[in-house]
Scaffold this motif. Sequence first.
Motif, PDB file in Angstrom:
ATOM      1  N   HIS A  66      40.917  47.531  48.598  1.00 38.72           N
ATOM      2  CA  HIS A  66      41.613  48.646  49.242  1.00 38.72           C
ATOM      3  C   HIS A  66      41.360  49.909  48.432  1.00 38.72           C
ATOM      4  CE1 HIS A  66      44.536  50.986  51.410  1.00 38.72           C
ATOM      5  NE2 HIS A  66      45.093  51.321  50.256  1.00 38.72           N
ATOM      6  N   ASN A  67      40.658  50.855  49.020  1.00 46.01           N
ATOM      7  CA  ASN A  67      40.352  52.137  48.359  1.00 46.01           C
ATOM      8  C   ASN A  67      39.891  51.923  46.920  1.00 46.01           C
ATOM      9  OD1 ASN A  67      40.972  53.500  50.706  1.00 46.01           O
ATOM     10  ND2 ASN A  67      43.071  53.927  50.082  1.00 46.01           N
TER      11      ASN A  67
ATOM     12  N   GLU B 239      27.805  33.012  47.643  1.00 47.76           N
ATOM     13  CA  GLU B 239      27.793  34.098  48.609  1.00 47.76           C
ATOM     14  C   GLU B 239      28.908  35.057  48.231  1.00 47.76           C
ATOM     15  OE1 GLU B 239      28.761  32.842  52.594  1.00 47.76           O
ATOM     16  OE2 GLU B 239      30.509  31.723  51.913  1.00 47.76           O
ATOM     17  N   LEU B 240      28.680  36.322  48.468  1.00 47.72           N
ATOM     18  CA  LEU B 240      29.654  37.352  48.141  1.00 47.72           C
ATOM     19  C   LEU B 240      30.179  37.943  49.442  1.00 47.72           C
ATOM     20  CD1 LEU B 240      31.109  39.190  46.118  1.00 47.72           C
ATOM     21  CD2 LEU B 240      29.042  40.627  46.087  1.00 47.72           C
ATOM     22  N   ILE B 241      31.500  37.906  49.602  1.00 49.60           N
ATOM     23  CA  ILE B 241      32.166  38.414  50.797  1.00 49.60           C
ATOM     24  C   ILE B 241      33.183  39.461  50.357  1.00 49.60           C
ATOM     25  CG2 ILE B 241      33.680  37.823  52.725  1.00 49.60           C
ATOM     26  CD1 ILE B 241      32.509  34.920  52.434  1.00 49.60           C
ATOM     27  N   ILE B 242      33.092  40.646  50.914  1.00 45.90           N
ATOM     28  CA  ILE B 242      34.024  41.717  50.571  1.00 45.90           C
ATOM     29  C   ILE B 242      34.750  42.135  51.847  1.00 45.90           C
ATOM     30  CG2 ILE B 242      34.280  44.031  49.600  1.00 45.90           C
ATOM     31  CD1 ILE B 242      31.560  43.404  48.138  1.00 45.90           C
ATOM     32  N   VAL B 243      36.074  42.144  51.782  1.00 43.70           N
ATOM     33  CA  VAL B 243      36.889  42.537  52.929  1.00 43.70           C
ATOM     34  C   VAL B 243      37.643  43.810  52.551  1.00 43.70           C
ATOM     35  CG1 VAL B 243      38.603  41.830  54.617  1.00 43.70           C
ATOM     36  CG2 VAL B 243      37.137  40.099  53.571  1.00 43.70           C
ATOM     37  N   CYS B 244      37.271  44.905  53.192  1.00 42.08           N
ATOM     38  CA  CYS B 244      37.886  46.204  52.931  1.00 42.08           C
ATOM     39  C   CYS B 244      39.080  46.370  53.874  1.00 42.08           C
ATOM     40  CB  CYS B 244      36.882  47.320  53.173  1.00 42.08           C
ATOM     41  SG  CYS B 244      35.468  47.257  52.069  1.00 42.08           S
ATOM     42  N   ASP B 245      40.258  46.469  53.301  1.00 38.07           N
ATOM     43  CA  ASP B 245      41.478  46.603  54.097  1.00 38.07           C
ATOM     44  C   ASP B 245      41.911  48.062  54.161  1.00 38.07           C
ATOM     45  OD1 ASP B 245      43.827  46.306  55.465  1.00 38.07           O
ATOM     46  OD2 ASP B 245      44.767  44.980  54.030  1.00 38.07           O
ATOM     47  N   ASP B 246      41.655  48.681  55.295  1.00 41.51           N
ATOM     48  CA  ASP B 246      42.048  50.066  55.552  1.00 41.51           C
ATOM     49  C   ASP B 246      41.574  51.020  54.458  1.00 41.51           C
ATOM     50  OD1 ASP B 246      43.200  51.998  57.237  1.00 41.51           O
ATOM     51  OD2 ASP B 246      45.003  52.046  56.002  1.00 41.51           O
ATOM     52  N   CYS B 247      40.334  50.863  54.042  1.00 42.33           N
ATOM     53  CA  CYS B 247      39.779  51.734  53.005  1.00 42.33           C
ATOM     54  C   CYS B 247      39.503  53.114  53.591  1.00 42.33           C
ATOM     55  CB  CYS B 247      38.503  51.135  52.436  1.00 42.33           C
ATOM     56  SG  CYS B 247      38.781  49.622  51.507  1.00 42.33           S
ATOM     57  N   GLN B 248      40.027  54.137  52.941  1.00 42.79           N
ATOM     58  CA  GLN B 248      39.842  55.524  53.361  1.00 42.79           C
ATOM     59  C   GLN B 248      38.823  56.244  52.486  1.00 42.79           C
ATOM     60  OE1 GLN B 248      41.520  56.650  56.182  1.00 42.79           O
ATOM     61  NE2 GLN B 248      42.059  54.488  56.267  1.00 42.79           N
TER      62      GLN B 248
ATOM     63  N   ARG C 272      27.654  41.124  53.625  1.00 39.09           N
ATOM     64  CA  ARG C 272      28.855  40.437  54.097  1.00 39.09           C
ATOM     65  C   ARG C 272      30.094  41.281  53.780  1.00 39.09           C
ATOM     66  NH1 ARG C 272      28.364  34.834  54.133  1.00 39.09           N
ATOM     67  NH2 ARG C 272      30.216  34.929  55.417  1.00 39.09           N
ATOM     68  N   VAL C 273      30.167  42.453  54.381  1.00 38.83           N
ATOM     69  CA  VAL C 273      31.284  43.380  54.186  1.00 38.83           C
ATOM     70  C   VAL C 273      32.003  43.507  55.524  1.00 38.83           C
ATOM     71  CG1 VAL C 273      31.963  45.730  53.565  1.00 38.83           C
ATOM     72  CG2 VAL C 273      30.023  44.635  52.402  1.00 38.83           C
ATOM     73  N   TYR C 274      33.306  43.285  55.494  1.00 43.12           N
ATOM     74  CA  TYR C 274      34.119  43.334  56.703  1.00 43.12           C
ATOM     75  C   TYR C 274      35.205  44.380  56.516  1.00 43.12           C
ATOM     76  CZ  TYR C 274      31.613  39.023  57.277  1.00 43.12           C
ATOM     77  OH  TYR C 274      30.607  38.093  57.362  1.00 43.12           O
ATOM     78  N   GLU C 275      35.408  45.199  57.528  1.00 47.09           N
ATOM     79  CA  GLU C 275      36.422  46.244  57.458  1.00 47.09           C
ATOM     80  C   GLU C 275      37.558  45.899  58.410  1.00 47.09           C
ATOM     81  OE1 GLU C 275      34.959  50.349  56.986  1.00 47.09           O
ATOM     82  OE2 GLU C 275      32.962  49.471  57.284  1.00 47.09           O
TER      83      GLU C 275
END
Length: 97
Positions: free
Chosen positions: A13-14, A35-44, A57-60
């Motif tokens: 997150h940010n 494997e590398l997985i990045i989950v961006c939670d409401d990144c501004q 593997r980036v998920y927003e």
Amino acid sequence: MSRPFFSVIVPAHNAEGRIRRGLDSIKRQTFKNYELIIVCDDCQDKTAEVAREYTDRVYEVGWHSCGKTRNRGLDEAKGEWILFMDDDDWWQSEDAF
């Protein structure tokens, strides 16, 4: 493609100013079957852009919930084992021990 041994999930997150240190520490490990997985939670900020330098593997998402963000990573994971790393953590290098 063979199944990765580890799925490394990074909920973020940010984290534009701090995530690179952790992602670099993962990249420096000699063990590469992950494997590398990045989950961006409401990144501004530019967290997702930085993350895409390390993996596709980036998920927003926009949930404002660490639990849901981690679960999204789990939904995407294919590894035999799961590792979570917070966006402000990093791993010691193997030669530090």
